[in-house]
Design a protein around this motif. Structure first.
Motif, PDB file in Angstrom:
ATOM      1  N   ALA A 173       0.863  -1.183   0.000  1.00 31.23           N
ATOM      2  CA  ALA A 173       0.000   0.000   0.000  1.00 31.23           C
ATOM      3  C   ALA A 173       0.899   1.233   0.000  1.00 31.23           C
ATOM      4  O   ALA A 173       1.879   1.288   0.743  1.00 31.23           O
ATOM      5  N   ILE A 174       0.572   2.195  -0.834  1.00 30.89           N
ATOM      6  CA  ILE A 174       1.306   3.452  -0.901  1.00 30.89           C
ATOM      7  C   ILE A 174       0.427   4.543  -0.298  1.00 30.89           C
ATOM      8  O   ILE A 174      -0.731   4.689  -0.672  1.00 30.89           O
ATOM      9  N   THR A 175       0.975   5.281   0.657  1.00 38.03           N
ATOM     10  CA  THR A 175       0.235   6.374   1.275  1.00 38.03           C
ATOM     11  C   THR A 175       0.317   7.608   0.392  1.00 38.03           C
ATOM     12  O   THR A 175       1.409   8.066   0.054  1.00 38.03           O
ATOM     13  N   VAL A 176      -0.839   8.134   0.018  1.00 38.31           N
ATOM     14  CA  VAL A 176      -0.917   9.385  -0.751  1.00 38.31           C
ATOM     15  C   VAL A 176      -1.940  10.272  -0.059  1.00 38.31           C
ATOM     16  O   VAL A 176      -3.129   9.970  -0.067  1.00 38.31           O
ATOM     17  N   THR A 177      -1.489  11.338   0.552  1.00 35.68           N
ATOM     18  CA  THR A 177      -2.395  12.212   1.301  1.00 35.68           C
ATOM     19  C   THR A 177      -2.969  13.338   0.450  1.00 35.68           C
ATOM     20  O   THR A 177      -4.074  13.795   0.673  1.00 35.68           O
ATOM     21  N   THR A 178      -2.183  13.802  -0.517  1.00 36.76           N
ATOM     22  CA  THR A 178      -2.589  14.928  -1.348  1.00 36.76           C
ATOM     23  C   THR A 178      -1.828  14.879  -2.657  1.00 36.76           C
ATOM     24  O   THR A 178      -0.773  14.238  -2.754  1.00 36.76           O
ATOM     25  N   ASP A 193       3.063  21.457  -2.910  1.00 34.51           N
ATOM     26  CA  ASP A 193       3.412  22.483  -1.924  1.00 34.51           C
ATOM     27  C   ASP A 193       2.948  22.086  -0.529  1.00 34.51           C
ATOM     28  O   ASP A 193       3.670  22.274   0.458  1.00 34.51           O
ATOM     29  N   ILE A 194       1.736  21.535  -0.430  1.00 28.65           N
ATOM     30  CA  ILE A 194       1.248  21.068   0.872  1.00 28.65           C
ATOM     31  C   ILE A 194       2.088  19.890   1.348  1.00 28.65           C
ATOM     32  O   ILE A 194       2.501  19.823   2.504  1.00 28.65           O
ATOM     33  N   ALA A 195       2.361  18.949   0.443  1.00 22.86           N
ATOM     34  CA  ALA A 195       3.147  17.763   0.810  1.00 22.86           C
ATOM     35  C   ALA A 195       4.535  18.155   1.300  1.00 22.86           C
ATOM     36  O   ALA A 195       5.092  17.516   2.191  1.00 22.86           O
ATOM     37  N   ARG A 196       5.083  19.222   0.758  1.00 23.74           N
ATOM     38  CA  ARG A 196       6.441  19.638   1.124  1.00 23.74           C
ATOM     39  C   ARG A 196       6.529  20.051   2.592  1.00 23.74           C
ATOM     40  O   ARG A 196       7.566  19.888   3.228  1.00 23.74           O
ATOM     41  N   THR A 197       5.458  20.588   3.152  1.00 21.02           N
ATOM     42  CA  THR A 197       5.461  20.966   4.566  1.00 21.02           C
ATOM     43  C   THR A 197       4.867  19.871   5.439  1.00 21.02           C
ATOM     44  O   THR A 197       5.255  19.702   6.588  1.00 21.02           O
ATOM     45  N   LEU A 198       3.938  19.107   4.878  1.00 15.90           N
ATOM     46  CA  LEU A 198       3.237  18.063   5.623  1.00 15.90           C
ATOM     47  C   LEU A 198       4.102  16.822   5.813  1.00 15.90           C
ATOM     48  O   LEU A 198       4.108  16.212   6.886  1.00 15.90           O
ATOM     49  N   GLU A 199       4.818  16.440   4.764  1.00 14.92           N
ATOM     50  CA  GLU A 199       5.659  15.234   4.742  1.00 14.92           C
ATOM     51  C   GLU A 199       6.983  15.597   4.065  1.00 14.92           C
ATOM     52  O   GLU A 199       7.267  15.143   2.961  1.00 14.92           O
ATOM     53  N   PRO A 200       7.794  16.422   4.708  1.00 14.09           N
ATOM     54  CA  PRO A 200       8.894  17.117   4.020  1.00 14.09           C
ATOM     55  C   PRO A 200       9.954  16.246   3.369  1.00 14.09           C
ATOM     56  O   PRO A 200      10.553  16.654   2.379  1.00 14.09           O
ATOM     57  N   THR A 211       7.605  12.846  -3.439  1.00  7.79           N
ATOM     58  CA  THR A 211       6.564  13.769  -3.878  1.00  7.79           C
ATOM     59  C   THR A 211       5.319  12.976  -4.283  1.00  7.79           C
ATOM     60  O   THR A 211       5.407  11.783  -4.614  1.00  7.79           O
ATOM     61  N   PRO A 212       4.161  13.622  -4.293  1.00 11.09           N
ATOM     62  CA  PRO A 212       2.949  12.904  -4.723  1.00 11.09           C
ATOM     63  C   PRO A 212       3.089  12.294  -6.115  1.00 11.09           C
ATOM     64  O   PRO A 212       2.665  11.150  -6.332  1.00 11.09           O
ATOM     65  N   ALA A 213       3.695  13.027  -7.047  1.00 14.06           N
ATOM     66  CA  ALA A 213       3.857  12.500  -8.403  1.00 14.06           C
ATOM     67  C   ALA A 213       4.744  11.259  -8.405  1.00 14.06           C
ATOM     68  O   ALA A 213       4.490  10.295  -9.145  1.00 14.06           O
ATOM     69  N   ARG A 214       5.773  11.273  -7.580  1.00  9.24           N
ATOM     70  CA  ARG A 214       6.685  10.114  -7.516  1.00  9.24           C
ATOM     71  C   ARG A 214       5.986   8.909  -6.918  1.00  9.24           C
ATOM     72  O   ARG A 214       6.236   7.759  -7.316  1.00  9.24           O
ATOM     73  N   GLU A 252     -11.178  12.952  -3.841  1.00  7.31           N
ATOM     74  CA  GLU A 252     -11.567  12.306  -5.096  1.00  7.31           C
ATOM     75  C   GLU A 252     -10.433  12.330  -6.115  1.00  7.31           C
ATOM     76  O   GLU A 252     -10.211  11.342  -6.834  1.00  7.31           O
ATOM     77  N   ARG A 253      -9.697  13.423  -6.177  1.00  6.90           N
ATOM     78  CA  ARG A 253      -8.591  13.531  -7.133  1.00  6.90           C
ATOM     79  C   ARG A 253      -7.492  12.514  -6.821  1.00  6.90           C
ATOM     80  O   ARG A 253      -6.900  11.926  -7.731  1.00  6.90           O
ATOM     81  N   VAL A 254      -7.224  12.304  -5.548  1.00  6.40           N
ATOM     82  CA  VAL A 254      -6.217  11.303  -5.157  1.00  6.40           C
ATOM     83  C   VAL A 254      -6.665   9.910  -5.592  1.00  6.40           C
ATOM     84  O   VAL A 254      -5.887   9.141  -6.175  1.00  6.40           O
TER      85      VAL A 254
END
Length: 375
Positions: free
Chosen positions: A201-206, A210-217, A221-224, A256-258
């Motif tokens: 399972a891969i965790t994807v929060t957003t 920019d949000i991911a950079r501060t949330l999960e520094p 990245t989400p794209a990766r 929904e986008r995730v």
């Protein structure tokens, strides 16, 4: 007249680049409390972090005494887990494992993400545990407390050595991560997937970088992460997405986008958990909100409490992994409608195959050097 307690700091500390927590708050077991105050003697540059050396990650080798953790919690879908590391450099501000650093006399804040303990004998202990004559195999959850594929794993390869043992013995396991490093081990995972012995399972929060950079520094990245889902799926490894946590007004609009992006990448299952704030995670998260989202901090916490029975968090087994109330029901409906439309969770999650398990030769424990062996 005393000033009233404030939920959020009036002037939150400036975030450190590449770190999630904005403070190094004390753990709940420390006896002495320390607080920085201005007594009028501070120079105007004192406490200014500008120009200061960056906070370095320190890795400490630990020879653990046991490696498999057992639980009988009714709200957790596994009963055995394995975590090769304590602390996690990904620095996710919401991490429910942060309070565990308090047991070490360290801070659940910056210490948790910069002082990492690596269980260098994990594979040795695992081989010994599953080689015991009375051992009965059941699926092991890998990396559920702290990420088994955090940055230090690239060099130490402890997780790799653990998976090698599981691979050689035909022992089933499930892994959850937010790191692309899991792709390194496809040579071990793919054959196990063919035998029905592994899922990921891969965790994807957003999807917002920019949000991911501060949330999960320090996580991928989400794209990766989407690319990792695709890579695992193309290798024949069953892969799902974990949207955890859902943070109202921060990551929640992306739900929904995730799901759409992960389904397009090849995920077959999906799950979500609303933000949990146990122990020190609550004040750390509020400091983070004040630093990064001061305009919506009150709204976020108000909505969290709407879904947590009026509290920041409820540790009750029947409630801690769930949410309740009107907003929770609406979120559940959104999730269910989206997964149905996308064909996610169309089939019941498969049960991992235990039939090919072949225990390694049992290794007798080495006696403690402090005590003589009588036989």
């Amino acid at each position: 007249m005393p000033t009233p307690d404030r939920e959020f700091p009036v002037a939150p500390p400036a975030p450190l680049k590449g770190r999630g927590a904005v403070t190094n708050m004390q753990g709940r077991y420390e006896k002495d409390a320390r607080e920085r105050v201005d007594d009028g003697w501070l120079h105007e540059t004192d406490g200014d972090d500008e120009g200061a050396p960056p906070l370095r990650t320190q890795v400490f080798e630990e020879r653990a005494k046991s490696i498999l953790t057992h639980n009988n919690s009714p709200d957790i879908p596994f009963s055995v887990s394995l975590n090769p590391y304590r602390g996690c450099e990904h620095g996710c501000i919401y991490c429910f494992a942060r309070p565990t650093h308090s047991y070490l006399g360290l801070s659940p804040g910056l210490d948790f993400e910069s002082r990492i303990y690596a269980k260098v004998n994990a594979a040795e202990l695992l081989r010994r545990e599953i080689g015991k004559p009375k051992y009965e195999p059941e699926s092991i959850a890998l990396g559920v407390n702290t990420d088994a594929y955090q940055p230090v794993e690239r060099d130490l390869k402890i997780t790799r050595s653990v998976i090698q043992v599981l691979h050689d013995c035909g022992h089933p396991f499930a892994a959850i991560t937010k790191s692309s490093l899991i792709e390194r081990d496809i040579d071990l995972l793919a054959p196990m997937a063919e035998r029905g012995q592994v899922m990921a399972a891969i965790t994807v929060t957003t999807l917002d970088a920019d949000i991911a950079r501060t949330l999960e520094p320090r996580a991928a990245t989400p794209a990766r992460r989407l690319r990792t889902i695709r890579t695992l799926a193309e290798a024949g490894i069953p892969v799902g997405v974990s949207i955890a946590p859902v943070i109202p007004f921060v990551t929640e609009p992306d739900l929904e986008r995730v799901l759409e992006a992960c389904a397009e990448a090849g995920a077959k299952t999906a799950s979500y958990i609303v933000l949990r704030l146990p122990w020190e995670v609550a004040p750390l998260f509020k400091d983070w909100l004040a630093a990064h989202f001061p305009d919506r901090a009150d709204r976020v916490m108000s909505r969290v409490r709407d879904m947590r029975g009026g509290k920041d968090y409820d540790a009750d087994f029947a409630k801690r992994m769930k949410s309740e109330g009107l907003w929770a029901d609406m979120l559940k409906q959104r999730f269910q409608q989206a997964t149905k439309r996308l064909g996610l969770n169309a089939r019941q999650r498969g049960i991992l195959d235990m039939s090919d398990f072949k225990p390694p030769a049992f290794v007798k424990p080495v006696p403690d050097k402090g005590q003589l062996n009588l036989f």
